[in-house]
Design an enzyme around this catalytic site. Sequence first.
Site, PDB file in Angstrom:
ATOM      1  N   SER A  67       0.812  -1.225   0.000  1.00  0.00           N
ATOM      2  CA  SER A  67       0.000   0.000   0.000  1.00  0.00           C
ATOM      3  C   SER A  67       0.843   1.273   0.000  1.00  0.00           C
ATOM      4  O   SER A  67       0.733   2.120   0.881  1.00  0.00           O
ATOM      5  CB  SER A  67      -0.941   0.000   1.214  1.00  0.00           C
ATOM      6  OG  SER A  67      -1.816  -1.083   1.174  1.00  0.00           O
ATOM      7  N   CYS A  72       3.660   6.660  -7.422  1.00  0.00           N
ATOM      8  CA  CYS A  72       3.698   7.973  -8.071  1.00  0.00           C
ATOM      9  C   CYS A  72       4.574   8.965  -7.310  1.00  0.00           C
ATOM     10  O   CYS A  72       5.044   9.955  -7.878  1.00  0.00           O
ATOM     11  CB  CYS A  72       2.286   8.545  -8.193  1.00  0.00           C
ATOM     12  SG  CYS A  72       1.132   7.503  -9.102  1.00  0.00           S
TER      13      CYS A  72
END
Length: 459
Positions: free
Chosen positions: A43, A47
Amino acid sequence: MAAERLVVIGGDATGMSAASQARRLKGPDELDIVAFERGHFSSYSACGIPYWVGGDVSDRDDLIARTPEEHRARAIDLRMRTEVTEIDVAGQRVRALDRDSGETYWTDFDKLVIATGARPVRPALPGMDAAGVHGVQTLDDGQALLDSLSRAPGRRAVVVGAGYIGVEMAEALLKHGFEVTVLNRGEQPMATLDPDMGRLVHDAMDGLGITTVNRTEVTKILTGADGRVTAVATNDASYPADVVVLGIGVEPETALARSAGLPVGPHGGLLTDLSMRVVGHDTIWAGGDCVEVLDLVAGRTRHIALGTHANKHGQIIGSNVGGGYGTFPGVVGTAVSKVCDLEIARTGLREKDARAVGLRYVTATIESTGRAGYYPGAEPMTVKMLAEYRTGRLLGVQIVGRDGAAKRVDIAAVALTAGMTVEQVTALDLGYAPPFSPVWDPVLVAARKAVQAVRAAGV
């Protein structure tokens, strides 16, 4: 009655969003959830890696939304450093490999979620596996690059590719004090833009001291006696390099799914229905960077690797697996990026996209400012708009500028999703005050010019 078992392949955005949403809807006595992640982290924001490498984000752990321990505390059996190597569709089971111990074992499933993501494109060229050559897709990749930068014998960096990752990594390397050269196959940087808009990005990169070489093809990586990269060779030149970053793009990681006979589309991604269920398979779902999605403007599937889509896919899959309901209708292709203070945005179709699907179109390009011209700090902004010939339907928007330019593309994204014409866009009631916009927002100015182009083309 025994609990159903949900198996999730992939522990990042889609996989763990799906697992978490399913857990919200069904408790451990109803649904047993087992998730496999082959890496060290779960998780996290891929980006954000260029901004961590560049120093804007100070700590790697800031990119982690939820640790394996946090997932396990929610009754999700997340097994790290464990890679699924085979899917037995008929037998409803997966084979897993513990990458640390070497142990392999089978796990049965009632429902399966495939969230294997994407892999960086790494051309099969001599020297691509040399020390000092880095792809940037995972936190492990980012750490390896940072370690390499600290060990580099000199301060020369070459970035191969000038898409989002390439441009963002060029900026990150510049912040580390490297002399940066970007090698690009295309006519201009940022192939997600039309070349005339990409030229604005090229000019800005030049102004920052980044050397961009367009229309060039890398042929091999040159190495020294120690096996470390020394230069990047192209079809007509050689560029010295102490470190190389690959920013060529990514492709769906679907080898596992392909081996299991699951359907893939023309871009290599898994094909799903609106509920994100794999076509032809009632108990298997897929989402994130390993799937193709419907382009609402072009009417075709495409592969877009973005965290926004991945998280939405996970929520929808988790709802459907957990007994709720959700659908993902498609995308319009919205994306933003930056190189230093230059903001870059696009949504909808480029000119070549419109031609590829047989659409006739007109274009309009305007220059404006992000604030009222008289207000301090007003910076230039270029907006390009595509509209369908005769109908005036909005087809796409590209924006390059500073001072809040990028997020203006969201206006166009909503208009595209609603199927609006450029004439309808001119009537939008957008917010105005001198610190935020001219009286006529740049998007509205572009729409007005596009209306004129549509009318002129129809004469």
